[in-house]
Design a protein around this motif. Structure first.
Motif, mmCIF file in Angstrom:
data_model
loop_
_atom_site.group_PDB
_atom_site.id
_atom_site.type_symbol
_atom_site.label_atom_id
_atom_site.label_comp_id
_atom_site.label_asym_id
_atom_site.label_seq_id
_atom_site.Cartn_x
_atom_site.Cartn_y
_atom_site.Cartn_z
ATOM 1 N N GLY A 59 123.198 -29.647 -13.289
ATOM 2 C CA GLY A 59 122.550 -30.831 -13.847
ATOM 3 C C GLY A 59 123.434 -32.068 -13.917
ATOM 4 N N VAL A 60 124.611 -32.011 -13.287
ATOM 5 C CA VAL A 60 125.508 -33.174 -13.330
ATOM 6 C C VAL A 60 125.218 -34.066 -12.123
ATOM 7 N N ASN A 61 125.064 -35.350 -12.384
ATOM 8 C CA ASN A 61 124.821 -36.316 -11.309
ATOM 9 C C ASN A 61 126.116 -36.527 -10.527
ATOM 10 N N ALA B 98 126.688 -29.805 -9.371
ATOM 11 C CA ALA B 98 125.369 -30.440 -9.217
ATOM 12 C C ALA B 98 124.265 -29.520 -9.710
#
Lengths: 288, 242
Positions: A181-183, A178
């Motif tokens: 930058g990963v949803n 997270a």
């Protein structure tokens, strides 16, 4: 020899059902940290959806579409029911999926009847391919091929796509994923749907082989959990291997001591737990 | 000077224990700010609160002038179209069983100067070891990988948590070289360090945190010149290094 091959091949087919189920359960356990008791319910749903769709889009169309339909329903369940429970005591999601399993089973019973329905497969797949190996029908071969291709595709996705890399990274450390930058909300949803996709596929293949009943999910889910334990929690290849091993063992045992065909699964599990508590390919320290 | 990061009155808890008591700090564009303090003072928690990995119960966080209080972690990291926030956690948090290259595939591709190619030219050693499992890298290489991973978001602000931890001095120098390069490219940095001497030599401005509250704020050079003060504020590590 004939008998042994017959048993082993039967077992291989059932083993692939276990393996597809176990792979999905492992994916969901790994990234979503959910022990998905509703997995069997989604499996049955996949089979019944194919049964309902087949008259309109044919057997092949149903085989291709229904797993995705099941996955879409899985996505709805993840969004609406499971997501609020992330980060809480795992007991909550366990209770929830247990309840969901009961609901799904009763739902299939209400919609499609308690008796079970025959799932018609194309006629040419019903014939034995060889007189000697009478058990080798086209459909059984199809089951093995489709399951093997699906498994291969899953491993390719995990190895080569960015989604797969993120799933593997998230299994180890979702927080860091997270922070890069990963949803992770989307990632968990896709991962859950991917697991249900495999369950749905297993349901369709199993429906053609064993027939469709509302309880097919609950009868296949326990051996699938055993497959994970035998193969080693945390290892997808272990889940595949575990499913195939207990499937073949049960298949062969049926030929010689029919009464012991279910016991043998649990004997193998007990043996593995005694000798190697982490399972065949399990990660160190998970259960030891 | 535009403020890239403003944290205001952050209150953070781990379970029932109250860790941060109204922490406020800011980082301006292109500035290097260090956050010092003893073990357990709340330095890591401050960074985690900014990233919302430990969601603060009170207080506001603004990044690039935009109020991001309540945003999920991944949105804070990506930013809102004008550059994100790179976070390099304490202990590096490698995905150990993934290869170097796979570690670098996790952050979503972002337009900007940092791509796989430019990252590999900044850290040639990572290029050499691209197919190695991250768990097999040396400590220094892991720190570089953690920084490289964060850089791929093309951040305008980098949060670095103890980059020197557990590394030999030669390796620390190598890592700091890379950080200096980022700074010269205009990336603002908030640096958390146990090693106060190292951090003060590098930073423009310093905050000192004690028991979850800011007890000192000022130019880094001023603090660096007063080793007695560093010792009393930031603890034993600094005095030994001095």
């Amino acid at each position: 020899m004939q008998l042994l091959l017959f048993g082993a091949f039967n077992g291989l087919i059932v083993g692939f059902f276990y393996a597809l189920m176990a792979l999905g359960l492992s994916l969901i356990l790994g990234l979503n940290s959910v022990i998905n008791f509703a997995h069997g319910g989604f499996m049955a749903l996949g089979g019944y959806l194919a049964f309902t769709l087949a008259p309109f889009i044919g057997f092949w169309g149903a085989l291709a579409v229904s797993p995705f339909a099941a996955a879409a329903l899985g996505l709805v369940a993840e969004r609406g029911l499971i997501r609020p429970l992330y980060g809480r005591d795992p007991l909550y999601s366990l209770l929830l999926t247990f309840g969901l399993a009961l609901i799904l089973e009763d739902m299939t019973r209400t919609i499609w009847g308690a008796q079970g329905v025959p799932f018609a497969i194309p006629d040419f797949l019903n014939h034995p391919l060889s007189d000697v190996y009478f058990f080798l029908t086209g459909y059984r071969l199809l089951v093995v091929i489709v399951a093997a291709v699906a498994t291969g595709a899953l491993f390719a996705v995990l190895r080569y796509t960015r989604l797969g890399v993120c799933i593997r990274a998230g299994n180890a450390d979702l927080e860091t994923v997270a922070s890069l930058g990963v949803n992770i909300y989307l990632l968990r949803a896709l991962n859950f749907a991917l697991g249900i996709l495999l369950a749905g596929l297993a349901g369709i293949l199993a429906g053609g082989q064993l027939g469709l009943t509302p309880t097919m999910g609950s009868s296949l889910i326990m051996p699938s959990f055993v497959a994970i334990i035998v193969g080693g929690a945390g290892s997808l290849i272990g889940s595949l291997l575990g499913g195939l091993i207990i499937g073949v063992a049960a298949g062969v045992t049926t030929m010689y001591i029919p009464a012991a065909s279910e016991v043998v699964i649990y004997l193998i599990m007990a043996l593995v737990l005694l000798i190697r508590p982490r399972g065949l390919l399990g990660q160190e320290g998970l259960f030891e | 000077m535009t403020l890239l990061l403003e944290a205001e009155g952050i209150e953070a808890y781990y379970g029932k224990s109250h860790i941060l008591h109204g922490v406020s700090l800011s980082v301006a564009e292109g500035e290097v700010v260090t956050l010092l303090g003893r073990n357990g003072a709340g330095k890591t928690t401050t960074l985690r609160a900014i990233m919302r990995l430990t969601p603060p119960r009170e207080g506001r966080v603004r990044i690039f002038g935009q109020d991001v209080t309540g945003w999920p972690t991944h949105r804070i990291a990506r930013g809102s179209g004008n550059g994100g926030v790179g976070y390099v956690p304490e202990g590096r948090h490698m995905f150990r069983h993934l290869t170097v290259e796979e570690n670098l595939r996790v952050p979503p591709p972002t337009p900007g100067q940092w791509s796989l190619a430019t990252i590999f030219s900044l850290f040639p050693r990572l290029a050499e070891r691209r197919t190695s499992k991250a768990g097999r890298l040396s400590g220094g290489e892991q720190e570089m990988l953690a920084i490289a991973r964060a850089l791929l978001l093309n951040p305008r602000l980098l949060l670095l948590d103890e980059p020197s931890q557990g590394l030999a001095p030669v390796i620390v120098e190598e890592v700091m070289q890379a950080v200096r390069r980022m700074r010269s490219e205009g990336t603002a940095i908030l640096l958390v360090e146990q090693n106060a001497i190292l951090a003060l030599a590098f930073a423009d401005r310093a905050y000192v945190l004690s028991d979850g509250a800011i007890i000192h704020e000022g130019p880094a050079a001023e603090l660096a010149a007063d080793s007695e003060k560093v010792k009393s504020l930031a603890g034993a590590r600094a005095s030994r290094a001095a």
